[in-house]
Design an enzyme around this catalytic site. Structure first.
Site: not given
Ligand code: AMP
Length: 193
Positions: A13, A88, A127, A139, A150
């Site tokens: 994404k 999400r 990554r 990360r 996740r």
């Molecule tokens: P990402 O970079 O999108 O993989 O997000 C990393 C982490 O941020 C996720 O594993 C969640 O802990 C938190 N996070 C990001 N976006 C959301 C969302 N829309 N709702 C809840 N938690 C989020």
């Protein structure tokens, strides 16, 4: 262009959103990036979110809905935005529709990158290797244990978001396993660009 990009962690994404930013001249709104910035800046939200994020769980709906609600009002979103990592949960999808309606806006498209789950752990490892090779850091949640959580959060809470949009005939699915350029081409076709 107001677009939602759906797909599991590692689906690509972020990579595709970066390309769409260039093409459409609208910002990528990644709740993950915004939350990581809040963690780095040690804001009250960041301090609360850090442990949840590191464990691979989802931050509460209220927090991310509030962040997006405010962010969409910024001047650079006037022509649109690409939502990456939000919504999400079905509750977030419903809140998104409500807040857009309140602002007199609506989504142009919801696109899901469909990927084979078996490939995702390998993509996460790549990554990590790429970040380290570039002199950066991986990360905190890109480790096998958090990644497993996740994926579980994705299956339980985010996969229903695709069904939610599909049931409203708003979802377009494209093959996220194809080479990056082919995914971009398919995405552009899905967006009629
Ligand atoms: P990402 O970079 O999108 O993989 O997000 C990393 C982490 O941020 C996720 O594993 C969640 O802990 C938190 N996070 C990001 N976006 C959301 C969302 N829309 N709702 C809840 N938690 C989020």
């Amino acid at each position: 262009m107001r677009l939602v990009l759906l797909g599991p962690p590692g689906a690509g994404k972020g990579t595709q959103a970066t390309r769409l930013v260039e093409k459409f001249g609208v910002p990528q709104l990644s709740t993950g990036d915004m939350l990581r910035a809040a963690v780095a800046a040690q804001t009250p939200i960041g301090l609360k979110a850090k442990a949840i994020m590191d464990a691979g769980q989802l931050v509460s709906d209220d927090v991310v809905i509030g962040i997006i609600d405010q962010r969409i009002d910024a001047a650079d979103c006037a022509k649109g935005f690409i939502l990456d990592g939000f919504p999400r949960t079905v509750a977030q999808a419903e809140a998104l529709r409500d807040l857009l309606t309140r602002k007199g806006l609506k989504l142009d498209a919801v696109v899901e990158l469909v990927v084979d789950e078996n490939a995702l752990v390998d993509r996460m490892r790549k990554r990590v290797a790429d970040a380290i090779a570039a002199g950066g850091q991986a990360r905190a949640d890109d480790n096998p244990e958090s990644f497993k959580t996740r994926l579980e959060a994705y299956r339980a809470q985010t996969a229903p978001v695709s069904d939610h949009y599909a049931s409203r005939s708003e979802l377009r699915r494209i093959d996220g396993m194809a080479p990056i350029d082919e995914v971009t081409a398919a995405l552009n076709r899905a967006l009629g660009a």
